[in-house]
Design an enzyme around this catalytic site. Sequence first.
Site, short mmCIF file in Angstrom:
data_model
loop_
_atom_site.label_atom_id
_atom_site.label_comp_id
_atom_site.label_asym_id
_atom_site.label_seq_id
_atom_site.Cartn_x
_atom_site.Cartn_y
_atom_site.Cartn_z
N HIS A 127 11.55 -3.10 -13.69
CA HIS A 127 10.26 -2.55 -14.10
C HIS A 127 10.37 -1.13 -14.69
CE1 HIS A 127 9.11 -5.57 -11.03
NE2 HIS A 127 8.10 -5.79 -11.84
N GLU A 160 12.21 0.75 -6.72
CA GLU A 160 13.22 0.84 -7.78
C GLU A 160 13.79 2.25 -7.91
OE1 GLU A 160 11.96 -1.25 -11.35
OE2 GLU A 160 11.64 -3.10 -10.23
N ARG A 194 -18.19 2.84 -2.67
CA ARG A 194 -19.03 2.93 -3.88
C ARG A 194 -19.53 1.52 -4.19
NH1 ARG A 194 -14.51 6.37 -5.67
NH2 ARG A 194 -15.32 8.46 -6.04
N ARG A 244 -17.57 13.49 -1.98
CA ARG A 244 -18.46 12.38 -1.64
C ARG A 244 -19.64 12.82 -0.81
NH1 ARG A 244 -16.25 7.44 -2.12
NH2 ARG A 244 -18.42 6.79 -1.93
N1 URA Z 1 -9.40 9.13 -6.68
C1 URA Z 1 -9.89 8.29 -5.75
O1 URA Z 1 -9.21 7.37 -5.32
N2 URA Z 1 -11.16 8.49 -5.33
C2 URA Z 1 -11.95 9.47 -5.81
O2 URA Z 1 -13.10 9.58 -5.41
C3 URA Z 1 -11.41 10.33 -6.79
C4 URA Z 1 -10.13 10.14 -7.21
#
Ligand code: URA
Length: 282
Positions: free
Chosen positions: A19, A89, A177, A231
Site C-alpha cells: 500500500h 507497513e 452528529r 462541541r
Molecule cells: N475531527 C474529528 O474527528 N471531529 C471533529 O469534530 C473535528 C475534527
Amino acid sequence: MSVFKSALTPETAEGLQYHIHLKPGDVPRYVLLPGDPGRVPLIASYWDEGRKISEHRGYVCYVGKYRGVGLAAMSTGIGGPSTAIAVEELLRVGADTFIRVGTTGALQEYVRLGDVVISTAAVRFDGVSRIYVDPEYPAVASYDVLLALIEAAEILGVRYHVGITASSDSFYVGQGRPGFKGYLPDRWRGIEVKLKELNVLNFEMEASTIFTLANIYGARAGAVCAAIANRVTNEFDPHAGITEAIKVANEAVRILYEWDELLRSSGKRYLSFSVLRSVLRR
Ligand code: URA
C-alpha cells in the site's frame, strides 16, 4: 512492474510494501502521521530539508531533516482501517516511533479553537483495533513521546491541554452528529456530553488505532491535534491551530531524538528525571 512475494506477504523481494510503496531504509524511525495527504508537504515546509519519496493509494510520504534530526511524514487517511495499514507497513520498513498530527473536536468548553490537545490515551470507539485485540486492552500513548510533546508545546509557547481522547471511526453519527436526514441511533445520541462528563478532552479518528497497534508491537506513539471544533460552544474553524500542532510535533521529534541519544549513551532503558538531570549537570 513489481513482483510481490505472495498473498500472505504482499511485499516484493526488496521489502517494498503493497500500500505505502516504501521499503526498508526509506524512512527513519520517527514518523509523523497526519490524516490528510495535503498536510504532509505543510509539515515538511518547517523542516531544514524535505522531499516526497512516495505517493500511493492516498499514502503520501516525505522524508527530511528537522533541526538536524532525520524524520518522515506520511498520511494515514481518515479513520482506523487505512491508519492500521499505514502503521503495519511502516513498522515493516523500520519506523518505530509515531506521532499523530491531526485535527479534533474539543469536548470541553475551556479548550478553545486553535488550542492543541496532547493525548495520554484514547477511548477505542474505532473498529479495527477490536480486530487486533479485546476492548479491555488499553490504547495508551508512550510516556516519553507524551512528555516530548508537552515539552515541545512548552518551548514553543503553544496553548495545550493534556488528557484522554476518544477516537471514532465515524465523524458524524459516531461523534453524536446527526447523520443524513437526522439519523442518530440511541447509542450515539449525546455521546459528546457523556464523554465530556467523563473528562474526555476531544474526539478524533485515528489515535486509538495508532496507540493500540504501537503497544501490541512494542513501538512508541503519541498524538497532538489542533482543536478545529468545539462541541460545547458549537464553533468550527477548519484552519484553527494546525500550524501549532505541526510545530509541536516536529519539535517533539527533535526532543525525543535528544532523549533517545541520552539513553543510548547512558546505557539506560527508560527515560526518568534522574537521567534528564544528568544532562543538565553536564
Ligand atoms: N475531527 C474529528 O474527528 N471531529 C471533529 O469534530 C473535528 C475534527
